[in-house]
Design an enzyme around this catalytic site. Sequence first.
Site, PDB file in Angstrom:
ATOM      1  N   HIS A  54      -4.285   4.305   3.540  1.00 15.09           N
ATOM      2  CA  HIS A  54      -3.120   4.506   2.676  1.00 15.09           C
ATOM      3  C   HIS A  54      -1.900   3.692   3.079  1.00 15.09           C
ATOM      4  O   HIS A  54      -0.892   3.688   2.385  1.00 15.09           O
ATOM      5  CB  HIS A  54      -2.739   5.991   2.637  1.00 15.09           C
ATOM      6  CG  HIS A  54      -2.042   6.448   3.883  1.00 15.09           C
ATOM      7  ND1 HIS A  54      -2.727   6.798   5.011  1.00 15.09           N
ATOM      8  CD2 HIS A  54      -0.725   6.569   4.178  1.00 15.09           C
ATOM      9  CE1 HIS A  54      -1.861   7.138   5.956  1.00 15.09           C
ATOM     10  NE2 HIS A  54      -0.639   7.009   5.483  1.00 15.09           N
TER      11      HIS A  54
HETATM   12  C1  UD1 Z   1       4.275   8.175   3.480  1.00 19.12           C
HETATM   13  C2  UD1 Z   1       4.873   7.663   4.791  1.00 19.12           C
HETATM   14  C3  UD1 Z   1       3.769   7.365   5.763  1.00 19.12           C
HETATM   15  C4  UD1 Z   1       2.834   8.543   5.935  1.00 19.12           C
HETATM   16  C5  UD1 Z   1       2.320   8.967   4.571  1.00 19.12           C
HETATM   17  C6  UD1 Z   1       1.426  10.172   4.685  1.00 19.12           C
HETATM   18  C7  UD1 Z   1       6.964   6.363   4.518  1.00 19.12           C
HETATM   19  C8  UD1 Z   1       7.551   5.004   4.574  1.00 19.12           C
HETATM   20  N1  UD1 Z   1       5.608   6.419   4.569  1.00 19.12           N
HETATM   21  O1  UD1 Z   1       3.501   7.114   2.925  1.00 19.12           O
HETATM   22  O2  UD1 Z   1       4.339   7.060   7.028  1.00 19.12           O
HETATM   23  O3  UD1 Z   1       1.758   8.171   6.762  1.00 19.12           O
HETATM   24  O4  UD1 Z   1       3.447   9.291   3.749  1.00 19.12           O
HETATM   25  O5  UD1 Z   1       0.720  10.417   3.503  1.00 19.12           O
HETATM   26  O6  UD1 Z   1       7.674   7.339   4.447  1.00 19.12           O
HETATM   27  N2  UD1 Z   1       2.508   9.313  -4.566  1.00 19.12           N
HETATM   28  C9  UD1 Z   1       1.947  10.205  -5.432  1.00 19.12           C
HETATM   29  N3  UD1 Z   1       2.124  11.549  -5.190  1.00 19.12           N
HETATM   30  C10 UD1 Z   1       2.843  12.011  -4.150  1.00 19.12           C
HETATM   31  C11 UD1 Z   1       3.438  11.092  -3.279  1.00 19.12           C
HETATM   32  C12 UD1 Z   1       3.257   9.744  -3.485  1.00 19.12           C
HETATM   33  O7  UD1 Z   1       1.285   9.845  -6.381  1.00 19.12           O
HETATM   34  O8  UD1 Z   1       2.953  13.253  -3.996  1.00 19.12           O
HETATM   35  C13 UD1 Z   1       2.279   7.863  -4.779  1.00 19.12           C
HETATM   36  C14 UD1 Z   1       3.383   7.194  -5.541  1.00 19.12           C
HETATM   37  O9  UD1 Z   1       2.816   6.171  -6.302  1.00 19.12           O
HETATM   38  C15 UD1 Z   1       4.238   6.582  -4.443  1.00 19.12           C
HETATM   39  C16 UD1 Z   1       3.174   6.199  -3.429  1.00 19.12           C
HETATM   40  O10 UD1 Z   1       2.186   7.220  -3.508  1.00 19.12           O
HETATM   41  O11 UD1 Z   1       4.994   5.487  -4.866  1.00 19.12           O
HETATM   42  C17 UD1 Z   1       3.685   6.099  -2.017  1.00 19.12           C
HETATM   43  O12 UD1 Z   1       4.304   7.328  -1.624  1.00 19.12           O
HETATM   44  P1  UD1 Z   1       5.399   7.317  -0.445  1.00 19.12           P
HETATM   45  O13 UD1 Z   1       5.854   8.699  -0.157  1.00 19.12           O
HETATM   46  O14 UD1 Z   1       6.454   6.299  -0.730  1.00 19.12           O
HETATM   47  O15 UD1 Z   1       4.607   6.740   0.792  1.00 19.12           O
HETATM   48  P2  UD1 Z   1       3.160   7.102   1.373  1.00 19.12           P
HETATM   49  O16 UD1 Z   1       2.288   5.923   1.144  1.00 19.12           O
HETATM   50  O17 UD1 Z   1       2.681   8.427   0.918  1.00 19.12           O
END
Ligand code: UD1
Length: 357
Positions: A205
């Site tokens: 991820h």
């Molecule tokens: C975040 C953390 C990472 C951690 C991970 C655990 C940062 C920079 N990264 O990464 O360190 O290892 O969480 O999972 O804070 N999305 C959904 N549903 C959700 C949340 C996210 O669909 O509930 C999708 C969205 O398209 C979003 C993307 O995932 O843009 C990324 O989510 P984000 O919270 O920005 O970062 P993670 O990749 O989850």
Amino acid sequence: MRIVSVVGARPQFVKLAPIARTCEAADVDHLIVHTGQHYDPLLSDVFFDELHIPAPTIHLGVGSGSHGHQTGAIMGALDDVLPGLAPDWVLVYGDTNSTLAAAISAVKLHLPLAHLEAGLRSGDRRMPEEHNRVLTDHAADLLFAPTPGAAAQLAREGLAGRTEVVGDVMTDVLLSVAREVEAMPSPLGAELGLDDGGYSIATIHRAENTDDADRLHRIIASLRRVDHPVILLVHPRLRDRAAALGEPLEGGSLLAHDPLGYRELIASVRSARGVITDSGGLQKEAFLLRVPTTTVRPSTEWVETIQAGWNLLVEPGQALVESASRVRPSDTDVTPYGDGHAAERVVKILASRIPTG
Ligand code: UD1
């Protein structure tokens, strides 16, 4: 004493669980602010339910966005609520954008700030988590290092005076949940008809892996070539990127599956032949369960898993395929991540070090 924990993403809910439980047992006033960085029930609610974490006092509902938008939105929302909660300590966890935003908001509001899981470094300055770790450590008044190695890193950065080595809170959770699920058959094995020791679990991820089309393609192609079934637990970021690139997450030895709740994950990993991942937490969990791990990253902040011989860093391609079916390393009884009582030390130290004035 009032502690306000600020959390927002999946691994932070796991780390929050033993702190919430310890505060409850010690009659410490503990409030939870959920930033809303993760909002899918499979990434958030399921952890509160399974790990018996009290509902957040405040949910900021910030959601997804670019780093600046997400971090800024969390900071703005926290500015409006943190002073009213009158914390003796604001406690932040790990290395996500929620961690950094809460750290900046707290120091600007002159609220005492403690950072749990301080001093970890991958040395890879392209990782968003690395920026978040370094900046949060240098903002915080009190740094809880999980290992002596993390404390030594903080000392090299001039932060020894604020550092306490407490052990790793994820280990607290892992050890207690592993005991609870000891008799549980592997949920993934049961669902997919796989024998114990006959499958690997994969999670991918990290932005460095998902957001580079060529690298993602090479990772998925390698997972398909492993010589036994690989169950890929698909994070929404991977699902969205793979769909946008037209990259199917199945084929060959690869099967896609929704993310698992914490107990199901631990019970499934325990019976796996191996783990293939870019997650920090899962590298450590697999090591504690003594499941050989293949980490698809150039570096790791959990170096003890490598030193003990249970984790290999690989590039996608033949190295990944070979590592996934390598011979099990010889057993070890090292315990670099503590004794499962880190949260108790954290709460005790916070109570004894409440800043005055
Ligand atoms: C975040 C953390 C990472 C951690 C991970 C655990 C940062 C920079 N990264 O990464 O360190 O290892 O969480 O999972 O804070 N999305 C959904 N549903 C959700 C949340 C996210 O669909 O509930 C999708 C969205 O398209 C979003 C993307 O995932 O843009 C990324 O989510 P984000 O919270 O920005 O970062 P993670 O990749 O989850």
